[in-house]
Design a protein around this motif. Structure first.
Motif, PDB file in Angstrom:
ATOM      1  N   UNK A 155     -14.681 -52.326  -8.331  1.00 62.80           N
ATOM      2  CA  UNK A 155     -15.259 -50.994  -8.115  1.00 62.80           C
ATOM      3  C   UNK A 155     -16.792 -51.062  -8.177  1.00 62.80           C
ATOM      4  N   UNK A 156     -17.460 -50.784  -7.042  1.00 62.52           N
ATOM      5  CA  UNK A 156     -18.922 -50.729  -7.034  1.00 62.52           C
ATOM      6  C   UNK A 156     -19.326 -49.311  -6.645  1.00 62.52           C
ATOM      7  N   UNK A 157     -19.766 -48.548  -7.606  1.00 60.10           N
ATOM      8  CA  UNK A 157     -20.130 -47.138  -7.370  1.00 60.10           C
ATOM      9  C   UNK A 157     -19.022 -46.404  -6.615  1.00 60.10           C
ATOM     10  N   UNK A 158     -17.795 -46.670  -6.969  1.00 60.84           N
ATOM     11  CA  UNK A 158     -16.687 -45.940  -6.367  1.00 60.84           C
ATOM     12  C   UNK A 158     -16.114 -46.588  -5.117  1.00 60.84           C
ATOM     13  N   UNK A 159     -16.821 -47.571  -4.532  1.00 63.58           N
ATOM     14  CA  UNK A 159     -16.275 -48.162  -3.317  1.00 63.58           C
ATOM     15  C   UNK A 159     -15.673 -49.535  -3.621  1.00 63.58           C
ATOM     16  N   UNK A 160     -14.706 -49.923  -2.792  1.00 64.28           N
ATOM     17  CA  UNK A 160     -14.049 -51.223  -2.976  1.00 64.28           C
ATOM     18  C   UNK A 160     -14.280 -52.066  -1.737  1.00 64.28           C
ATOM     19  N   UNK A 161     -15.529 -52.280  -1.392  1.00 62.80           N
ATOM     20  CA  UNK A 161     -15.808 -52.977  -0.148  1.00 62.80           C
ATOM     21  C   UNK A 161     -16.605 -54.261  -0.356  1.00 62.80           C
ATOM     22  N   UNK A 162     -17.000 -54.554  -1.576  1.00 66.56           N
ATOM     23  CA  UNK A 162     -17.848 -55.723  -1.820  1.00 66.56           C
ATOM     24  C   UNK A 162     -17.031 -56.837  -2.473  1.00 66.56           C
ATOM     25  N   UNK A 163     -17.089 -58.020  -1.873  1.00 62.68           N
ATOM     26  CA  UNK A 163     -16.416 -59.169  -2.475  1.00 62.68           C
ATOM     27  C   UNK A 163     -17.464 -60.034  -3.149  1.00 62.68           C
ATOM     28  N   UNK A 164     -17.349 -60.230  -4.457  1.00 63.53           N
ATOM     29  CA  UNK A 164     -18.337 -61.079  -5.127  1.00 63.53           C
ATOM     30  C   UNK A 164     -18.097 -62.552  -4.795  1.00 63.53           C
ATOM     31  N   UNK A 165     -19.187 -63.240  -4.414  1.00 67.68           N
ATOM     32  CA  UNK A 165     -19.072 -64.648  -4.049  1.00 67.68           C
ATOM     33  C   UNK A 165     -19.612 -65.545  -5.158  1.00 67.68           C
ATOM     34  N   UNK A 166     -19.984 -64.962  -6.272  1.00 69.19           N
ATOM     35  CA  UNK A 166     -20.603 -65.747  -7.340  1.00 69.19           C
ATOM     36  C   UNK A 166     -22.099 -65.794  -7.152  1.00 69.19           C
ATOM     37  N   UNK A 167     -22.783 -66.186  -8.199  1.00 69.71           N
ATOM     38  CA  UNK A 167     -24.246 -66.278  -8.210  1.00 69.71           C
ATOM     39  C   UNK A 167     -24.874 -64.926  -7.867  1.00 69.71           C
ATOM     40  N   UNK A 168     -24.152 -63.878  -8.167  1.00 73.24           N
ATOM     41  CA  UNK A 168     -24.717 -62.540  -7.959  1.00 73.24           C
ATOM     42  C   UNK A 168     -24.731 -62.113  -6.510  1.00 73.24           C
TER      43      UNK A 168
END
Lengths: 488, 621
Positions: A101-114
């Protein structure tokens, strides 16, 4: 892969006008990110701790990506278009479930290293390719309902998936493919109907509770019904093309409405909307009669349009009520129904202040106070245009808009000269996506369109969007260059 | 549809792009070029103007004694939206207030009716002028009290209990001040009376400002453009008064228990040496927070201690007016120094009588001044007003007379550098035409007899003690005066030109010598015998002014030494009976103090006696 001697040919046949404008916008965008992300603690613009430094990395990698894409033949996309599309749809589906959950959206996939990736930004080119390939099939006619619906499915599917990721703004971008379909033969009446619906909605909501002076008439209702008559009449003329029919509708409808208005105004005030509504219904009846008499589907469809138009005022409140709260408030603020400068109206008001305070030539690079002091939220990304307006003033902001205009007009020109359907459809998709982003993003900053969180290409901070737009553009530039090669 | 038509659809899409961009450019033009509001909003957003207050100028007397100075005081400010998490009880204990008071005060601050400038984001005054002791206790704990700030200000302090009326005081600006001068903001201090008010622009200096950048959360992020727009405060200018504090102190001492005023002027320069108005008050009463309360108290006092009688009291001058008459008659040729007029215990014409006291008669000019003969001056004015060879009408004659009076500084404000000076009254011809209007014959009906009492400083004539002292200075100077002023020097500035102007009267200097002789004779053997002393030659003139409020007023006008005048003075004691009763002895002591620098032992004893001699004004209450 093209190799060796052909490379020189590719680079010579590239459309350098587009590339120059791409680079100009990229550099201009970087300066804007510098202004927007300036931090008092760390004024080093090249520091990788800051957005300005990171954006340099994104810009560098994008240029690298662009060069690589220039080596990928069109043939590759022709073959793999469906595969890429399906893979991307699967990724979108997966994203719904694995993205945090990023500010309510589920569209970001974390790839590591921020670093985070937003697949939705990359889906556009796969849709454009797959759609192009589908439409270049032998025996494809957009006028066939089956083909039309199948084509629409190509962009409706990712749209729905992105809505499920709670990124409604990004999803709306896919509506722009209707413009592409319009170029490919879809009737313009659909676009006009959409345009008319927006007009009805805006007028209906904005003036839904304002009365005409000294008359028991709601302006919004009166205006929507009058517009419904006018639009219906205009459509009858354009698609029926018989002045005789149009004249009956014009004099019988609009003329009668005006008479009713004068009567209500000067003789006995009464709510003449009932008369107007009656006239629209009569016009629809007249159109149905024409349709039966002449065996013409067109007139029946215009009758449907008329009834749809007449109903718009009465349903716009219902539509508004069924929106999410934050969306409803944004629309109400935009239409001036609500003054909420501390809440929903805060962004847009601060954006207007930042831009308005720029004056003719702006406050100078890194001298903007509103953006530097974080008065404008999302100033690195969606509201980046504020920085341009504040620091570079009217001259700079107009310059950016004009660059975009030339860029988009050039892309439209390139699209039209493509020799095959895939190239043309893909080119128009690229052009229209840029146009849509410009329209919504700048419009929202200027307080003219609703606040929909989509980036301004090349300006807004962010790797995903920058890569996404670069891929979109350079696949097309390679296609365009190949057209030249074949001619030689 | 043919591909040709579809190709043209590119132009539809291009047009959409063009329309969008044109519309947005128009919108940009509207936002950026048409409206200045956004710029203002942006500045309000981002700039926090931190005002830097300059120190107010110090005030000294003519001998360099410091009279008024500044002392630091501390205002406690509060930003109400930062108040969460405050330990109210601890805070109240530290400040010595009750939690009830704390809540009440916050409610007052938040009440927009009482505090129209309220904003929860900016500093509001919680408590003004905390004493230094409270401040030092509070300072140690300030870090715990989020939302509270200290604002350093200064308060005026007075070294001596004298000179309240001239010094004036400062207080917070009124809404009127703020509306009239953009320099002031609510909460600033401004001079309210005395030189604090008339020299406000010199004393206050120029406020400085730090233009700070404030981010969206209200945090200060530094100076705008690295402080290029900051301005340092310019300290106020110091004032040196022309007042001699010792003389002033003596004057205030002598006037104890009496109503009235003393004004002394250095004739050559117009510098005011002392300006006593009685009753007076200790200026230290108005220091700091007590000012408002004290002002209300004193405002209620029927003896009006706040009134500066020296410039705002208008009195009949009585016989102190006579030298001005003698000068006028001489210059106009109505009399010569040798002209003698009869006086049969007064001025008598066809049944009209203006009384006089017993003295030999007839008298020529000099002894007439010395004995203050009413008859002489009555006849002089009578002959002037009735001289139809020189003046066509009585109106012309009176107009001429009025012009002489005005040239001597009467009838208009002298223009002293203090606020609220009054002009007194010198009647002119239209004044009498209106007052004595015969409705039957529809024309003015008055003659020399109707107005004769103005010749002896009675009737309609009203002067301020300052104007009488100025007359004395004019005679000492033999025919001119410099606009009287209480400020001798503005450090780093200059006095207004109007204060240094030399005003020459309409009377030639040679005629002044006769009047000076007369005033000298008055001291040697006339009405002012009490003013004589062995050290220098004093000239004087008494005045005993009838008034409708009871006992006559006692007045004295004089200067000394005769041939090199250092001081010209007027003493005016309300209801003091004869001029010789209070006016002469007080005047004599003042002159002695100033010229000798001290009082002789005998004079000192006399001064103490006069200090304790009070007049009952019970009927005033």
């Amino acid at each position: 892969m093209e190799t060796g001697s052909n490379n020189k040919g590719i680079f010579l046949s590239l459309d350098w006008v587009t590339i120059v404008f791409y680079l100009v916008l990229l550099v201009w965008g970087w300066f804007s990110v510098c202004g927007a992300s300036y931090s008092f603690e760390n004024p080093d613009l090249f520091s990788f701790e800051e957005f300005s430094g990171k954006q340099l990395v994104w810009i560098g990698s994008s240029v690298f990506l662009a060069v690589i894409l220039l080596f990928v033949e069109k043939r590759f996309y022709e073959i793999s278009a469906y595969f890429l599309y399906v893979a991307m749809m699967l990724l979108l589906v997966v994203t719904i479930f694995i993205a945090p959950d990023t500010k309510g959206s589920h569209s970001w996939i974390p790839l590591g290293a921020g670093i985070k990736l937003q697949p939705a930004e990359f889906a556009k080119f796969t849709v454009a390719l797959a759609m192009g390939k589908f439409m270049s099939r032998y025996g494809f006619y957009l006028s066939k309902p089956k083909n039309f619906i199948a084509t629409c499915a190509f962009f409706i599917v990712p749209m729905l998936l992105i809505v499920l990721q709670k990124e409604t703004g990004t999803a709306l971008v896919y509506l722009t493919f209707f413009l592409v379909l319009y170029r490919e033969g879809m009737t313009g009446s659909l676009l006009f109907t959409a345009f008319a619906a927006v007009v009805y909605f805006v007028v209906g909501v904005r003036y839904g509770d304002v009365m005409i002076e000294n008359m028991p008439v709601v302006i919004g209702e009166f205006a929507v019904l009058l517009l419904a008559q006018l639009f219906t009449t205009a459509m009858t003329q354009v698609y029926g093309n018989r002045w005789h029919d149009t004249r009956i509708m014009l004099y019988g409808g609009v003329g009668l409405s005006l008479l009713a208005f004068l009567f209500s105004k000067f003789v006995i005030p009464f709510n003449l909307c009932w008369i107007l509504l009656g006239i629209v219904v009569l016009q629809a009846g007249f159109l149905i009669w024409l349709s039966i008499q002449r065996q013409s589907w067109r007139h029946a469809l215009i009758a449907v349009f008329a009834l749809f138009s007449a109903s718009m005022f009465y349903v716009c409140d219902t539509i508004l009520e069924h929106l999410d709260d934050h969306q409803r408030v944004r629309i109400e603020v935009l239409l001036g129904k609500r003054d909420d400068l501390r809440g929903a109206g805060y962004n847009v008001n601060q954006a207007k202040i930042a831009i308005g305070s720029g004056g003719v030539t702006g406050k100078g690079f890194l001298n903007g106070t509103q953006t530097k002091l974080k008065y404008v939220p999302e100033q690195n990304t969606d509201f980046i245009f504020c920085t341009v307006g504040e620091e570079e003033g009217f001259v700079g902001a107009t310059g950016v808009l004009v660059c975009y205009l030339i860029f988009i007009l050039r892309l439209l020109k390139l699209s039209e000269r493509q020799p095959d359907t895939l190239g043309r459809v893909y080119g128009y998709s690229v052009s229209c996506i840029f146009l849509f982003h410009l329209f919504i993003n700048v419009g929202m900053v200027l307080g003219l369109t609703p606040v929909i969180g989509i980036p301004l290409p090349f300006f807004s901070y962010g790797g995903s969007s920058l890569w996404g737009f670069t891929i979109l553009l350079f696949i097309f530039l390679r296609m365009d260059a190949e057209r030249n090669l074949k001619r030689q | 549809m043919s591909n040709n038509i579809l190709e043209n659809r590119r132009y539809v899409l291009s047009s959409i792009a063009v329309i969008i961009v044109v519309a947005y450019v128009a919108r940009l033009a509207f936002l950026q070029l048409m409206s200045a509001d956004y710029k203002e909003s942006a500045d309000n957003n981002a700039f926090y103007n931190n005002v830097l207050y300059p120190s107010r100028g110090t005030i000294y007397d003519r001998n360099g004694k410091m009279l008024v100075y500044n002392q630091p005081a501390y205002d406690l400010m509060v930003v109400t939206n930062e108040l969460d998490g405050l330990d109210t009880l601890d805070f109240c204990r530290t400040l010595g207030i009750t939690p009830d008071w704390f809540e009440q005060r916050l409610a007052q601050i938040r009440d927009l009716n009482k505090n129209p400038g309220y904003s929860s984001y900016t500093q509001q005054v919680f408590m003004t002028q905390m004493p230094a002791a409270d401040y030092s206790v509070l300072q140690e704990k300030m870090f715990r009290y989020r939302g509270f700030y200290i604002r350093r200000r200064t308060v005026r302090k007075y070294t001596y209990p004298y000179l309240a009326h001239v010094l004036g005081d400062v207080a917070e600006v009124s809404q009127f001040d703020v509306d009239n001068d953009p320099y002031y903001q609510s909460g600033d201090y401004i001079g309210k009376q005395g030189v604090e008010r008339s020299y406000e622009t010199d004393l206050r200096g120029v406020k400085g400002v730090e233009v700070l950048l404030r981010d969206a959360r209200g945090r200060i992020q530094g100076h705008y453009k690295n402080g290029q727009r900051d301005r340092k405060p310019v300290p106020g200018r110091d004032l040196t008064l022309s007042i001699d504090l010792d003389l002033q102190a003596l004057g205030e001492r002598l006037m104890e228990g009496k109503l009235g005023a003393i004004v002394a002027i250095e004739p050559k320069t117009g510098e005011v040496l002392c300006m006593v108005s009685s009753p007076t008050y200790d200026p230290r009463l108005l220091e700091g927070k007590e000012r408002g309360k004290q002002m209300i108290e004193m405002g209620k006092d029927p003896l009006k201690p706040l009134l500066n009688r020296a410039v705002m009291g208008t009195y009949p001058p009585g016989s102190t007016f006579k030298p001005s008459q003698a000068l006028t008659f001489l210059q106009e040729g109505i009399i010569t120094p040798q002209t003698a007029y009869p006086c049969a215990r007064g001025f008598r014409v066809s049944g009209f009588k203006m009384g006089c006291h017993g003295h030999p008669a007839p008298l020529p000019l000099i002894p007439a001044i010395a004995t203050s003969c009413n008859g002489y001056f009555g006849w002089g004015l009578y002959h002037m007003l009735n001289n139809r060879t020189k003046y066509k009408t009585i109106q012309d004659a009176l107009t001429t007379w009025k012009d002489y009076m005005v040239s001597m500084g009467f009838g208009y404000k002298l223009g002293i550098d203090l606020p609220s000076e009054l002009r007194g009254l010198i009647p002119n011809a239209p004044y009498y035409d209106k007052a004595h209007f015969d409705k039957k014959n529809n024309k003015p009906n008055w003659n020399a007899i109707s107005v004769i009492s103005i010749s002896i400083g009675q009737g309609e004539v009203l002067l301020t003690p300052l104007q009488i002292a100025n007359l004395s200075a004019t005679i000492a100077n033999r025919g001119y005066y410099i606009t009287p002023h209480v400020v001798k020097e503005v450090k780093g500035g200059s006095l207004a030109d109007s204060l240094l102007v030399k005003h020459t009267t309409k009377v030639s200097p040679e005629y002044y010598e006769y009047v000076v002789d007369g005033m000298r004779k008055a001291v040697l053997g006339g009405t002012c015998k009490g003013a004589n002393n062995p050290w220098f030659e004093t000239c004087g003139k008494t005045g005993t002014a009838q008034n409708p409020h009871g006992q006559d007023h006692s007045a004295f006008m004089g200067f000394a030494p005769k041939d090199d005048p250092q001081i010209a003075i007027c003493v005016y004691v309300e209801n003091g009976k004869w001029g010789a009763t209070f006016g002469v002895p007080i005047g004599a002591l003042m002159i002695e103090q100033y010229i000798n620098g001290h009082l002789s032992p005998a004079s000192e004893a006399k001064a103490t006696a006069f200090q304790n001699r009070h007049i009952s004004y019970g009927n005033r209450k």
